[in-house]
Design an enzyme around this catalytic site. Sequence first.
Site, PDB file in Angstrom:
ATOM      1  N   ASN A   1       0.840  -1.204   0.000  1.00 30.13           N
ATOM      2  CA  ASN A   1       0.000   0.000   0.000  1.00 30.13           C
ATOM      3  C   ASN A   1       0.877   1.256   0.000  1.00 30.13           C
ATOM      4  OD1 ASN A   1      -2.491   1.548   0.127  1.00 30.13           O
ATOM      5  ND2 ASN A   1      -3.406  -0.283   1.037  1.00 30.13           N
ATOM      6  N   ARG A   2       0.353   2.376   0.472  1.00 31.82           N
ATOM      7  CA  ARG A   2       1.021   3.652   0.264  1.00 31.82           C
ATOM      8  C   ARG A   2       1.639   4.227   1.539  1.00 31.82           C
ATOM      9  NH1 ARG A   2      -3.280   2.817  -2.793  1.00 31.82           N
ATOM     10  NH2 ARG A   2      -3.208   3.339  -5.009  1.00 31.82           N
TER      11      ARG A   2
ATOM     12  N   HIS B   1       3.631   0.184  -2.563  1.00 37.09           N
ATOM     13  CA  HIS B   1       3.957  -1.236  -2.758  1.00 37.09           C
ATOM     14  C   HIS B   1       5.462  -1.512  -2.816  1.00 37.09           C
ATOM     15  CE1 HIS B   1      -0.062  -2.469  -2.764  1.00 37.09           C
ATOM     16  NE2 HIS B   1      -0.337  -2.505  -4.052  1.00 37.09           N
TER      17      HIS B   1
ATOM     18  N   HIS C   1      -0.793 -10.349  -3.742  1.00 39.45           N
ATOM     19  CA  HIS C   1      -1.526  -9.484  -4.672  1.00 39.45           C
ATOM     20  C   HIS C   1      -2.082 -10.233  -5.882  1.00 39.45           C
ATOM     21  CE1 HIS C   1      -2.709  -5.692  -6.480  1.00 39.45           C
ATOM     22  NE2 HIS C   1      -2.109  -5.007  -5.532  1.00 39.45           N
TER      23      HIS C   1
ATOM     24  N   ASP D   1     -11.154   0.553  -3.337  1.00 37.57           N
ATOM     25  CA  ASP D   1      -9.709   0.440  -3.169  1.00 37.57           C
ATOM     26  C   ASP D   1      -9.399   0.893  -1.744  1.00 37.57           C
ATOM     27  OD1 ASP D   1      -7.041   0.029  -3.540  1.00 37.57           O
ATOM     28  OD2 ASP D   1      -6.740   1.642  -4.994  1.00 37.57           O
TER      29      ASP D   1
ATOM     30  N   GLU E   1      -6.298  -8.247  -0.266  1.00 35.91           N
ATOM     31  CA  GLU E   1      -4.920  -8.199   0.204  1.00 35.91           C
ATOM     32  C   GLU E   1      -4.892  -8.045   1.731  1.00 35.91           C
ATOM     33  OE1 GLU E   1      -2.947  -4.972  -2.064  1.00 35.91           O
ATOM     34  OE2 GLU E   1      -4.837  -4.989  -3.189  1.00 35.91           O
TER      35      GLU E   1
END
Length: 372
Positions: free
Chosen positions: A105-106, A131, A202, A274, A337
Amino acid sequence: MKKYSFLLSLFILLIACKKHSTTIALIPKNKFETKIGTKQVSLYNLKNQKGMTCQITNFGARVVSLWVKDKNDIFTDIVLGYDSIEDYQKPGANYIGATIGRYANRIAAGKFTLNDSTYILAKNNGENHAHGGVKGFNNVVWDANQLSESELQLTYFSPDGEEGYPGNLTVSLLYSLSEANELKISYTATCDQETPINLTHHSFFNLNGAGAGEITDHLLSMPATKYIPITEDALPTGEILPVLNTPFDFTATKTIGKHIGANSEQLVFGHGYDHCFVLEATGVKLAAKLEAPSGICMEVYTSEPGIQLYTGNFLNGAIHIGKGAKHYERRTALCLEAQHYPNSPNQANFPSTILKPGTTYQSTTNYKFGNK
């Protein structure tokens, strides 16, 4: 004579159907045999005694194909993927089927502060880090050791400073197929310096078959009563909000498409779903149930505190041309995920993702399959 002829024809048909149900079109291993840098890349086949089969490459520790039976007893490949190692090295294949790290993720602004030191990470998502960076764990060659017909161990050494992260990190990943038709993923990791770590798997799933249309007809339920809203840049706002009376309420089973087009700022920001959903139970617990018209069902169990639902909003058939030359269009697959919350190193109210020397990171995610 006509009666016996009919019975013979029926018998031949039954044999043909049985043969069809057990036929699995495996990708040839030679499509993946190459060297990247100094490391050998290969394709590994896992199989349980019931015939469930998974193909994995050590490039990015990726699941390439996953064959399970549908309601008609026919094996179906339910994950997106590609037919050769060359296709996986193209930009459009970045995360398909891969293991993500060091941090899934971010991370906002591509930086975080730890022990009074600020670390600058690779920026590969606008001004943010996503990621694991430009060359995350999805784009490296892992060392592989096939332990048995149903088990594959992969290891990777991430050196201090890779993509900006502190400390040397050694990761071990075990893929296994159980006789309960589970794809089991177990991670462990150790470090020599404090560092954030957040690994996830993923795969892009379509339980009707890879490339078999949109997944908006899939039925989904999740026990999560809270989710993490995002900004226009898909970064967490830092809030944890209830799903009640929102399109994010999957506590009762519904199709993914039921509310995906709702008038919701959050769905606009995510271009669909998302978002990370909060799992409040401890230990290995049920995170999601998914079912398709094919009759294939999937349950996700994990030790992680969150699960990211991504509905393939940026798949593009002009770019993503996968196995068998199938075009993977928008929303023709989804990801579930299991992970920690995004941007946790910059959010004091989120569970910590910091691994310390002398301790071991451990994480488990199981994808269990059945049919109706």
